[in-house]
Write an enzyme that holds these catalytic residues in place. Structure first.
Site, PDB file in Angstrom:
ATOM      1  N   SER A 110       0.838  -1.214   0.000  1.00 41.56           N
ATOM      2  CA  SER A 110       0.000   0.000   0.000  1.00 41.56           C
ATOM      3  C   SER A 110       0.864   1.252   0.000  1.00 41.56           C
ATOM      4  CB  SER A 110      -0.886   0.029   1.243  1.00 41.56           C
ATOM      5  OG  SER A 110      -1.668  -1.121   1.294  1.00 41.56           O
ATOM      6  N   ASP A 155       2.392  -8.637  10.754  1.00 41.66           N
ATOM      7  CA  ASP A 155       3.651  -9.384  10.599  1.00 41.66           C
ATOM      8  C   ASP A 155       4.871  -8.662  11.165  1.00 41.66           C
ATOM      9  OD1 ASP A 155       2.349 -11.365   9.255  1.00 41.66           O
ATOM     10  OD2 ASP A 155       2.712 -10.500   7.278  1.00 41.66           O
ATOM     11  N   ARG A 661     -20.773   7.240  38.412  1.00 37.73           N
ATOM     12  CA  ARG A 661     -20.453   6.148  39.332  1.00 37.73           C
ATOM     13  C   ARG A 661     -18.939   6.082  39.504  1.00 37.73           C
ATOM     14  NH1 ARG A 661     -25.150   6.129  39.697  1.00 37.73           N
ATOM     15  NH2 ARG A 661     -26.680   4.458  39.443  1.00 37.73           N
TER      16      ARG A 661
HETATM   17  P1  ADP Z   1      -0.110  -4.555   1.844  1.00 40.28           P
HETATM   18  O1  ADP Z   1      -0.330  -3.078   1.830  1.00 40.28           O
HETATM   19  O2  ADP Z   1      -0.754  -5.197   3.038  1.00 40.28           O
HETATM   20  O3  ADP Z   1       1.338  -4.907   1.646  1.00 40.28           O
HETATM   21  P2  ADP Z   1      -0.702  -5.234  -0.948  1.00 40.28           P
HETATM   22  O4  ADP Z   1       0.702  -5.492  -1.303  1.00 40.28           O
HETATM   23  O5  ADP Z   1      -1.729  -6.156  -1.464  1.00 40.28           O
HETATM   24  O6  ADP Z   1      -0.949  -5.184   0.629  1.00 40.28           O
HETATM   25  O7  ADP Z   1      -1.071  -3.761  -1.442  1.00 40.28           O
HETATM   26  C1  ADP Z   1      -2.360  -3.215  -1.235  1.00 40.28           C
HETATM   27  C2  ADP Z   1      -2.791  -2.405  -2.410  1.00 40.28           C
HETATM   28  O8  ADP Z   1      -1.882  -1.325  -2.634  1.00 40.28           O
HETATM   29  C3  ADP Z   1      -2.784  -3.168  -3.734  1.00 40.28           C
HETATM   30  O9  ADP Z   1      -3.940  -3.945  -3.890  1.00 40.28           O
HETATM   31  C4  ADP Z   1      -2.712  -2.029  -4.718  1.00 40.28           C
HETATM   32  O10 ADP Z   1      -3.961  -1.421  -4.868  1.00 40.28           O
HETATM   33  C5  ADP Z   1      -1.786  -1.042  -4.037  1.00 40.28           C
HETATM   34  N1  ADP Z   1      -0.396  -1.239  -4.506  1.00 40.28           N
HETATM   35  C6  ADP Z   1       0.512  -2.089  -4.027  1.00 40.28           C
HETATM   36  N2  ADP Z   1       1.671  -2.015  -4.718  1.00 40.28           N
HETATM   37  C7  ADP Z   1       1.474  -1.069  -5.672  1.00 40.28           C
HETATM   38  C8  ADP Z   1       2.281  -0.518  -6.722  1.00 40.28           C
HETATM   39  N3  ADP Z   1       3.541  -0.915  -6.930  1.00 40.28           N
HETATM   40  N4  ADP Z   1       1.739   0.427  -7.514  1.00 40.28           N
HETATM   41  C9  ADP Z   1       0.492   0.850  -7.305  1.00 40.28           C
HETATM   42  N5  ADP Z   1      -0.316   0.357  -6.357  1.00 40.28           N
HETATM   43  C10 ADP Z   1       0.159  -0.579  -5.533  1.00 40.28           C
END
Ligand code: ADP
Length: 786
Positions: A110, A155, A661
């Site tokens: 994210s 994690d 209370r």
């Molecule tokens: P976490 O945030 O728990 O590591 P994810 O890796 O699944 O989970 O990432 C969550 C969301 O963030 C993805 O579903 C996507 O929408 C967005 N995201 C992740 N990596 C990228 C990236 N390299 N470019 C754009 N959006 C991304």
């Protein structure tokens, strides 16, 4: 007048406990700083969908969020955001809503997405204008996007921060499951293989192993040697031969051998139950999704709240030149750090594991990880590492003594210290029932001075209380001459104390008596343990986390009861002696309307202001808001205005429109089973204490004058800001408010304004003798920008 700044908050990726608390902190801090705050539903999906998914959120909307598990604004993984068209629509929706600052709570995925979005922002806006979807004028006020990350992940897998929001709650769930399993394992003499989450990160498995005193762990960062099967079986056999009735093996989901081949729970189970080998009745327990659920523990609520507040400051202070940052915690300090460097380092861990460079993998995790790993190896594999044993002339006889009221983690500390001592060849000896026991019962048949029995000590990892007994008496009260003579008689080379303020005072008395009694010229160290968390030299004492969790569990129930009855205020008394730490952090993590501490004191004017505020609140909500109100008051905050008295004033002033209370959790605040945080820190700090004593060597090698002159031979271990340090008792003496039995400054005092702000408490007349300003002076906000 400049238009109100609009900021957004969202949760994305995997969920974790504490995300709801983040939203509460961001929304309320944002509103307090004159911003409009929007909650984006379902992560990046919501940004792309726009409309109803981007909701302006008010103060009262986040009421009750602090203790909630999960994320009430939902989270999601969003495929479309990986692609530019998805991000283009997201940018358009943000500009339409006038938002150009966003706080994202999620994992490294994210946060990577967020950084990419920020980098592309100018080009996305250009494209939107060129396609006619936005006008050039519309984008003028939103030329730059500011993003701040908060790491929500069970994690604890992001480099650069010691803890992610949710990891300690997940550890709590795991530790609880393991303690249940241990009961049944012990009854049936069974072995259990327990799988916990963590595909690339073994933090949960490692900490669970340390907290529960497991026999063996498997983590991806540190696969065992090729002979892991023989190694595991020989350790388990040794423990069984010593008389243990249960075997616990903890495995991270990503357990593997040195060549990247997965090690499954069934493989381990088959080995343990092999009829030609150990032949143990073995079961597998996969902890699974309960790890993500339930209420956040106090640490996660605190992290979520303090980081949420800091994130709003950071996003509002950011300029186009500021690198995208995330909010981290290092030991006890909330800090801003560059986001992408941390994401890169995190990715590198996965890569080096794949490349089988395991040494580097552990190095890339924080220092606590390596420390904990070593601690686990020492405590679980005691005496098998020949290379750890010191040569005969370096071995020491170390006396262990616990002083003061019981605190969670004391037994875990003793167990770890004893294991370390035995693996080094030292002789650890228990002095039972404090200095009083030492003085009165040393000559008894069942003497107060007894060597530790390892088989017994090995079971102490999860126990509350102090198995060697504790007493408040100071050495001068027991008779300093007698104590000095006994230390000489038993030929102690060093003394290891565990306890609270009395233990602290004892160290000083022993140090001061050195001129008169040469037998006291030996290294002495203190590991602070008290629920009051008032030992100078450390921002953390063993047991304080356990009591905080006990208190907030109680407070959550009070709030529930109060909200069910509507318009009820509970005034709850907390322990803590003359230190307001427990009350204040309890208030921060349970969402109190007001917190009364001895440091600030209490006055009639202050109480009147708070009652007026309650009257306004209950008048405005017209019976709709089902929120109970909670006031926490430390037991010594005032001799006159007790919890009962305050509850009576409020009740009376409510004139039937609201009620009050009084309530008191009393000694339950000392807790039952210590929290995993207290247990893990106990292990880590106790081993550091023995290592510290060790560096001065045994008495036979002491130069008395040198010992006397070296201030660190009478010391206190502590966590101070971002570091674990030993401080000389002579230095701490002058930093101590002896009359009030607490440090002169209070590292936590800055949180008072945050508690008041998030509780919506208006300003009030400060009591005449308030020490808040003075005590907070030295203890700054704790912000390091790296
Ligand atoms: P976490 O945030 O728990 O590591 P994810 O890796 O699944 O989970 O990432 C969550 C969301 O963030 C993805 O579903 C996507 O929408 C967005 N995201 C992740 N990596 C990228 C990236 N390299 N470019 C754009 N959006 C991304």
């Amino acid at each position: 007048m400049a238009p109100r700044k609009k900021i957004a908050v969202m949760t994305s990726g995997g969920d974790s406990q504490g995300m709801a608390a983040v939203i509460r902190a961001v929304v309320r801090t944002g509103i307090n700083m004159n911003c409009d705050v929007f909650c984006v539903q379902q992560g990046y999906n919501g940004l792309i969908e726009g409309g109803e998914y981007i909701r302006k959120t008010e103060w009262a909307d986040v009421r009750g969020y602090l203790p909630r598990g999960g994320t009430p604004i939902r989270t999601a993984r969003c495929k479309a955001f990986y692609e530019r068209p998805g991000r283009l629509t997201a940018a358009k929706n943000m500009v339409i809503n006038g938002i150009d600052a966003i706080i994202i709570c999620g994992g490294d995925g994210s946060l990577t997405g967020a950084d990419r979005f920020r980098a592309e922002w100018p080009s996305l806006l250009e494209e939107l204008v060129s396609k006619g979807e936005l006008t050039a004028q519309q984008i003028v006020p939103h030329k730059h996007l500011n993003i701040v990350g908060l790491v929500g992940s069970i994690d604890n897998d992001l480099s650069g921060t010691d803890a992610t929001i949710g990891c300690y709650s997940a550890l709590d769930r795991i530790s609880t499951v393991i303690s249940w399993v241990q009961d049944t394992a012990d009854s049936h003499s069974r072995a259990f293989v327990i799988e916990v989450m963590g595909r690339h990160c073994g933090w949960l498995a490692l900490m669970a192993g340390v907290a529960s005193g497991a026999d063996f762990i498997f983590i991806p960062e540190q696969p065992r040697e090729d002979n892991w099967k023989e190694e595991m079986c020989s350790i388990v056999k040794k423990h069984r031969d010593e008389g243990k009735h249960q075997t616990i093996v903890v495995m991270a989901e990503g357990a593997q051998d040195r060549y990247g081949k997965k090690i499954t729970t069934d493989m381990v189970k088959d080995l343990l139950s092999d009829p030609h080998g150990l032949d143990l009745d073995t079961r597998v327990t996969i902890v699974g999704h309960p790890q993500r659920g339930g209420k956040p523990v106090a640490h996660d609520r605190m992290l979520a709240t303090l980081q949420g507040v800091e994130a709003v400051h950071a996003v509002l202070e950011a300029t186009p030149e500021t690198e995208t940052c995330f909010i981290a915690i290092n030991e006890n300090k909330i800090v801003r750090k560059p986001l992408m460097a941390a994401v890169q380092a995190t990715k590198e861990v996965a890569e080096v594991i794949k490349a089988q460079d395991f040494e580097k993998a552990v190095k890339l995790r924080d220092t606590e990880f390596a420390d904990m790993y070593n601690s686990f190896m020492i405590t679980s594999n005691m005496n098998t590492g020949e290379d750890m044993t010191l040569s005969a002339e370096k071995r020491m006889k170390i006396g262990f003594i616990t002083i003061g009221a019981p605190a969670g983690g004391v037994n875990a500390a003793l167990r770890a210290a004893v294991a370390y001592c035995l693996s080094r060849g030292h002789e650890p000896v228990a002095i039972h029932n404090g200095f009083a026991g030492f003085a009165r019962h040393h000559a008894d048949e069942d003497s107060s001075v007894r060597p530790f029995d390892w088989l017994e000590v090995d079971t102490w990892a999860t126990w509350g209380g102090s198995e060697i007994g504790t007493n408040r008496e100071l050495p001068e009260e027991s008779g300093m001459e007698l104590i000095a003579n006994l230390i000489a008689k038993y030929k102690f080379d060093a003394i290891f104390l565990i306890g609270g303020f009395e233990a602290f005072h004892s160290v000083l008395q022993l140090e001061k008596a050195r001129d008169k009694y040469p037998s006291l010229c030996i290294p002495i160290t203190l590991l602070p343990a008290t629920i009051s968390n008032n030992v100078p030299g450390s921002e953390y004492s063993l047991g304080s986390d356990t009591s905080l969790n006990e208190l907030i569990a109680f407070a959550d129930k009070l709030k529930l009861s109060a909200s069910a009855s509507r318009r009820r205020v509970f005034v709850c008394e907390t322990q803590g002696g003359r230190s307001g730490w427990l009350a204040m952090i309890g208030g921060l993590t349970s969402g109190a309307t007001a917190v009364y501490t001895p440091e600030e004191g209490l006055s009639m004017d202050m109480i009147v202001a708070d009652i007026r505020h309650l009257r306004d609140v209950f008048q405005q909500d017209k019976g709709k808001a089902r929120a109970g109100r909670l006031i926490l008051i430390n037991e010594t905050a005032s001799k006159v205005h007790t919890a009962k008295a305050i509850a009576d004033y409020i009740h009376d002033e409510g004139h039937g429109r609201f009620q009050a209370r009084e309530s008191n959790p009393g000694h339950t605040q000392q807790g039952d089973i210590p929290s995993p945080i207290d247990r893990c820190r106990a292990v880590r700090l106790a081993i550091k204490c023995v290592k510290h004593l060790e560096q001065f060597g045994p008495k036979a090698q002491h130069d008395i004058q040198k010992i006397k002159k070296d201030p660190l031979t009478a010391s206190v271990i502590g966590i101070q800001g971002a570091a674990v340090v030993f401080s000389a008792i002579t230095d701490l003496e002058i930093q101590t408010d002896w009359k009030n039995r607490r440090p002169k400054s209070a590292h936590w005092m800055y949180m008072k304004d945050i508690v008041d702000m998030l509780g919506g408490r208006p300003s009030y007349p400060v009591p005449e003798k308030s020490l808040v300003g003075i005590m907070a002076k030295d203890a700054k906000r704790g912000l390091i920008v790296e």
